[in-house]
Design a protein around this motif. Structure first.
Motif, PDB file in Angstrom:
ATOM      1  N   PRO A 150      10.468  25.338  58.529  1.00 19.57           N
ATOM      2  CA  PRO A 150      11.868  25.778  58.611  1.00 19.57           C
ATOM      3  C   PRO A 150      12.037  27.176  58.047  1.00 19.57           C
ATOM      4  N   SER A 151      13.113  27.821  58.412  1.00 18.94           N
ATOM      5  CA  SER A 151      13.427  29.170  57.930  1.00 18.94           C
ATOM      6  C   SER A 151      14.931  29.228  57.674  1.00 18.94           C
ATOM      7  N   LEU A 152      15.307  29.258  56.391  1.00 19.74           N
ATOM      8  CA  LEU A 152      16.714  29.240  56.015  1.00 19.74           C
ATOM      9  C   LEU A 152      17.237  30.646  55.771  1.00 19.74           C
ATOM     10  N   LYS A 153      18.468  30.838  56.165  1.00 21.47           N
ATOM     11  CA  LYS A 153      19.202  32.064  55.858  1.00 21.47           C
ATOM     12  C   LYS A 153      20.418  31.680  55.025  1.00 21.47           C
ATOM     13  N   VAL A 154      20.574  32.334  53.874  1.00 23.65           N
ATOM     14  CA  VAL A 154      21.634  32.000  52.920  1.00 23.65           C
ATOM     15  C   VAL A 154      22.677  33.113  52.941  1.00 23.65           C
ATOM     16  N   THR A 155      23.925  32.744  53.151  1.00 22.71           N
ATOM     17  CA  THR A 155      25.051  33.678  53.072  1.00 22.71           C
ATOM     18  C   THR A 155      26.148  33.044  52.229  1.00 22.71           C
ATOM     19  N   ILE A 156      26.868  33.862  51.485  1.00 21.10           N
ATOM     20  CA  ILE A 156      27.968  33.394  50.658  1.00 21.10           C
ATOM     21  C   ILE A 156      29.128  34.360  50.816  1.00 21.10           C
ATOM     22  N   THR A 157      30.304  33.832  51.131  1.00 22.15           N
ATOM     23  CA  THR A 157      31.488  34.643  51.402  1.00 22.15           C
ATOM     24  C   THR A 157      32.669  34.060  50.646  1.00 22.15           C
ATOM     25  N   PRO A 158      33.577  34.909  50.140  1.00 25.26           N
ATOM     26  CA  PRO A 158      34.767  34.397  49.439  1.00 25.26           C
ATOM     27  C   PRO A 158      35.812  33.910  50.440  1.00 25.26           C
ATOM     28  N   ASN A 159      36.605  32.951  50.006  1.00 25.43           N
ATOM     29  CA  ASN A 159      37.697  32.472  50.855  1.00 25.43           C
ATOM     30  C   ASN A 159      38.795  33.516  50.991  1.00 25.43           C
ATOM     31  N   ASN A 160      39.065  34.231  49.881  1.00 21.44           N
ATOM     32  CA  ASN A 160      40.064  35.291  49.913  1.00 21.44           C
ATOM     33  C   ASN A 160      39.341  36.625  50.052  1.00 21.44           C
ATOM     34  N   LYS A 161      39.158  37.073  51.281  1.00 15.95           N
ATOM     35  CA  LYS A 161      38.422  38.308  51.536  1.00 15.95           C
ATOM     36  C   LYS A 161      39.240  39.555  51.240  1.00 15.95           C
ATOM     37  N   LYS A 162      40.551  39.404  51.038  1.00 16.24           N
ATOM     38  CA  LYS A 162      41.393  40.569  50.778  1.00 16.24           C
ATOM     39  C   LYS A 162      41.274  41.059  49.340  1.00 16.24           C
ATOM     40  N   GLN A 163      40.856  40.185  48.422  1.00 19.88           N
ATOM     41  CA  GLN A 163      40.766  40.584  47.028  1.00 19.88           C
ATOM     42  C   GLN A 163      39.492  41.391  46.792  1.00 19.88           C
ATOM     43  N   SER A 164      39.663  42.556  46.190  1.00 19.08           N
ATOM     44  CA  SER A 164      38.531  43.463  45.967  1.00 19.08           C
ATOM     45  C   SER A 164      38.054  43.474  44.527  1.00 19.08           C
ATOM     46  N   THR A 165      38.879  43.012  43.569  1.00 17.17           N
ATOM     47  CA  THR A 165      38.504  43.019  42.161  1.00 17.17           C
ATOM     48  C   THR A 165      38.440  41.593  41.627  1.00 17.17           C
TER      49      THR A 165
ATOM     50  N   GLN B 170      50.164  42.159  50.231  1.00 17.97           N
ATOM     51  CA  GLN B 170      49.033  41.236  50.128  1.00 17.97           C
ATOM     52  C   GLN B 170      49.028  40.575  48.752  1.00 17.97           C
ATOM     53  N   HIS B 171      50.169  39.992  48.400  1.00 22.93           N
ATOM     54  CA  HIS B 171      50.319  39.382  47.078  1.00 22.93           C
ATOM     55  C   HIS B 171      49.592  38.050  47.023  1.00 22.93           C
ATOM     56  N   GLY B 172      48.891  37.803  45.904  1.00 24.05           N
ATOM     57  CA  GLY B 172      48.170  36.549  45.721  1.00 24.05           C
ATOM     58  C   GLY B 172      48.097  36.194  44.255  1.00 24.05           C
ATOM     59  N   THR B 173      47.652  34.963  43.984  1.00 23.73           N
ATOM     60  CA  THR B 173      47.542  34.442  42.626  1.00 23.73           C
ATOM     61  C   THR B 173      46.113  33.975  42.384  1.00 23.73           C
ATOM     62  N   ILE B 174      45.563  34.347  41.243  1.00 24.91           N
ATOM     63  CA  ILE B 174      44.221  33.928  40.857  1.00 24.91           C
ATOM     64  C   ILE B 174      44.324  33.074  39.600  1.00 24.91           C
ATOM     65  N   VAL B 175      43.311  32.256  39.361  1.00 24.51           N
ATOM     66  CA  VAL B 175      43.261  31.398  38.172  1.00 24.51           C
ATOM     67  C   VAL B 175      41.932  31.636  37.475  1.00 24.51           C
ATOM     68  N   GLY B 176      41.879  31.262  36.191  1.00 23.09           N
ATOM     69  CA  GLY B 176      40.655  31.460  35.430  1.00 23.09           C
ATOM     70  C   GLY B 176      40.639  30.613  34.164  1.00 23.09           C
ATOM     71  N   GLN B 177      39.518  30.692  33.464  1.00 21.21           N
ATOM     72  CA  GLN B 177      39.316  29.950  32.220  1.00 21.21           C
ATOM     73  C   GLN B 177      38.604  30.842  31.210  1.00 21.21           C
ATOM     74  N   HIS B 178      38.940  30.639  29.944  1.00 22.79           N
ATOM     75  CA  HIS B 178      38.193  31.210  28.837  1.00 22.79           C
ATOM     76  C   HIS B 178      37.803  30.086  27.887  1.00 22.79           C
ATOM     77  N   HIS B 179      36.608  30.175  27.320  1.00 21.01           N
ATOM     78  CA  HIS B 179      36.047  29.074  26.554  1.00 21.01           C
ATOM     79  C   HIS B 179      35.721  29.502  25.129  1.00 21.01           C
ATOM     80  N   LEU B 180      35.869  28.552  24.218  1.00 18.80           N
ATOM     81  CA  LEU B 180      35.347  28.646  22.858  1.00 18.80           C
ATOM     82  C   LEU B 180      34.605  27.347  22.593  1.00 18.80           C
ATOM     83  N   ARG B 181      33.292  27.433  22.389  1.00 18.90           N
ATOM     84  CA  ARG B 181      32.468  26.244  22.301  1.00 18.90           C
ATOM     85  C   ARG B 181      31.978  25.998  20.875  1.00 18.90           C
TER      86      ARG B 181
END
Length: 521
Positions: free
Chosen positions: A84-99, A453-464
């Motif tokens: 077999p020969s695999l090709k791996v690609t990964i793309t974001p769902n929100n392609k409009k976000q640049s940062t 092109q307004h959108g909302t992002i989410v995130g997490q910060h951790h203290l372990r």
């Protein structure tokens, strides 16, 4: 035997050109291209033998000094069965976000395509950081001892990709493609390189070979990461009730990905522990949601809106859970007057809430153990070079310690096998025995994009691994002192020059397995 193509080339005097030939081997085995032959004007045959220099050998000092070269492997091949020969690609769902911000969790799609002539099986994914989390859609039941994100091993960065093929689960047929939804949480600052190495094997229905043939596929993802927030916390003993502590959390907005609209909404705070639960201290919030120094979010009654370079400090009460707990406890603390909610992970655990922090801890522990193993090997090599010399005291003590550890391991194995939680599980992060610690997760959201092109992002910060009661040593004072006395006393000092008041002073040892000697004056 093999088949080679034939090509006719016309050249002008004193010119050069490139001719490409294609070779198709017909049998399995070792294949080597020795040279080439060509015919001039249809009459004269000319043979040319390839003599390619091999790489310089750097394994020994003699080879480096004499510039010895090894054998060239450029024209050698090993002809095997169809693979077999695999090709791996990964793309974001929100392609409009640049940062991308620190701690941001975004949805991506991992696509695997088999361009080979044989099915691929046992597809594994190795990354250089615990960024990627696979959404398990196979419907398997999991508990707090199960690995997170289909992880294999203790590193937290090796995962088995789950998928359902057209004919059989876990088999990717030739010409078939699958899409696996994943979540990526970025960390660090500046441009970060995220490496992905995919290993796959030849899929056979009647596989009898103990070591099947395998191949590798690589993918590099370069992401610029901008600052978002900073989170710090401290623990102090409470002087009200025995065993209680005060948790102070400080959050600050350092976002700098654009010029305007740098506000960040803090949604909630989650504290994970097996022995403690966390509650809000009264008086920090008003009926509208927050104090005057903070701005409540219009559409979220439990969120705080913090502007650029603004700082907020919140305080919570950490109380021990009465009795023994069979599962981890998650305390959800909204930023409002509504209070807090605690629940068991085994009943209502959210996998996406704790997956990243569990894998981060496993990855850090694995790296520290790997570094200690490397240092131990270097020490053993240094000792082997000094054979015949008398051992010093440190070597004798180290040998006795390793001997006692091996004896204890043998005795534990003789008692019978004990089921251990996976290194990436939440049970391993919050063990039932040992230190009493808490882990803090701050969930936040922010607005990105321009007005159109307004959108909302989410995130997490951790203290372990914030230790409430350390085992042996800590940077802070091992003792906590409280005093109990009357709050209000009326006395006339004109009649009596002094006042006798009963004061009860209590000293508590915060360490679990170590005694503390002190003087009180």
């Amino acid at each position: 035997s093999f088949v080679v193509t034939k090509k006719t080339v016309q050249m002008t005097p004193s010119s050069s050109t490139v001719a490409s030939l294609e070779i198709c081997p017909l049998l399995k085995g070792d294949f080597k291209i020795i040279g080439i032959r060509f015919k001039l004007l249809g009459e004269v045959w000319i043979y040319h033998r390839f003599d390619l220099p091999g790489p310089l050998l750097q394994d020994t000092q003699l080879n480096r000094s004499k510039r010895v070269r090894g054998k060239s492997m450029l024209l050698k091949s090993k002809i095997e069965e169809e693979m077999p020969s695999l090709k791996v690609t990964i793309t974001p769902n929100n392609k409009k976000q640049s940062t991308v911000l620190q701690g941001q969790i975004s949805s991506w799609v991992l696509k695997l395509s088999n361009y080979g002539y044989a099915p691929a099986a046992n597809i594994m994914l190795k990354t250089n950081a615990p960024w990627l989390n696979i959404n398990d859609e196979m419907g398997e039941e999991k508990d707090e001892n199960s690995p997170t994100s289909n992880c294999v091993g203790p590193s937290g960065t090796l995962m088995k990709i789950p998928f359902r093929g057209t004919h059989k689960s876990g088999i990717l047929q030739p010409g078939e493609s699958i899409e696996v939804p994943v979540l990526i949480r970025t960390s660090g600052g500046g441009r970060q390189d995220f490496y992905m190495l995919c290993r796959y094997e030849l899929g056979k229905e009647n596989a009898q070979d103990s070591s099947p043939r395998h191949r590798w596929a690589r993918k590099l993802l370069s992401i610029p990461v901008y600052p978002s927030i900073t989170m710090s916390a401290s623990l102090m003993p409470s002087y009200v009730n025995n065993g209680e502590h005060v948790l102070s959390v400080e959050l600050m907005n350092y976002r700098s990905d654009r010029d305007t609209g740098l506000d960040i909404n803090f949604d909630n705070l989650c504290v994970i522990s097996r022995h403690f639960e966390v509650k809000q201290l009264h008086g920090q919030f008003i009926a509208d949601g927050v104090t005057n120094s903070l701005i409540p979010v219009d559409n979220k009654s439990s969120a705080l809106e913090v502007g650029w370079q603004e700082r907020v400090a919140l305080h919570y009460l950490v109380t021990p859970i009465a009795g023994t707990t069979a599962s981890c406890n998650i305390s959800t603390l909204p930023f409002s007057i509504a209070g807090s909610a605690s629940f068991d992970y085994a009943k209502h655990g959210d996998a996406h809430l704790t997956d990243f922090i569990c894998r981060e801890r496993a990855h850090d522990v694995f790296r520290s153990m790997l570094e200690n193993h490397r240092r131990e090997k270097e020490r053993l090599l240094a000792e082997q070079e000094k054979e015949g010399q008398p051992r010093h005291v440190a070597q004798i003590r180290r040998a006795k310690t390793s001997l006692s550890e091996s004896e204890s391991n043998l005795s534990s194995l003789s008692n019978g096998p004990v089921a251990q939680p996976h290194p990436t599980s939440i049970a391993h992060m919050c063990p039932s025995e040992g230190t009493s610690n808490i882990n803090v997760i701050c969930s936040w959201s922010a607005s990105v994009g321009e007005e159109d092109q307004h959108g909302t992002i989410v995130g997490q910060h951790h203290l372990r691994n914030m230790l409430i009661r350390p085992q042996n040593k800590s940077k802070g004072c091992p003792l906590s002192m409280t005093a109990k006395h009357l709050e209000k006393v009326c006395h006339d000092f004109d009649t009596a020059s002094h006042l006798d008041v009963d004061v009860e002073i209590t000293f508590r040892n915060r360490l679990v397995e170590t005694t503390v000697e002190f003087e009180f004056a």
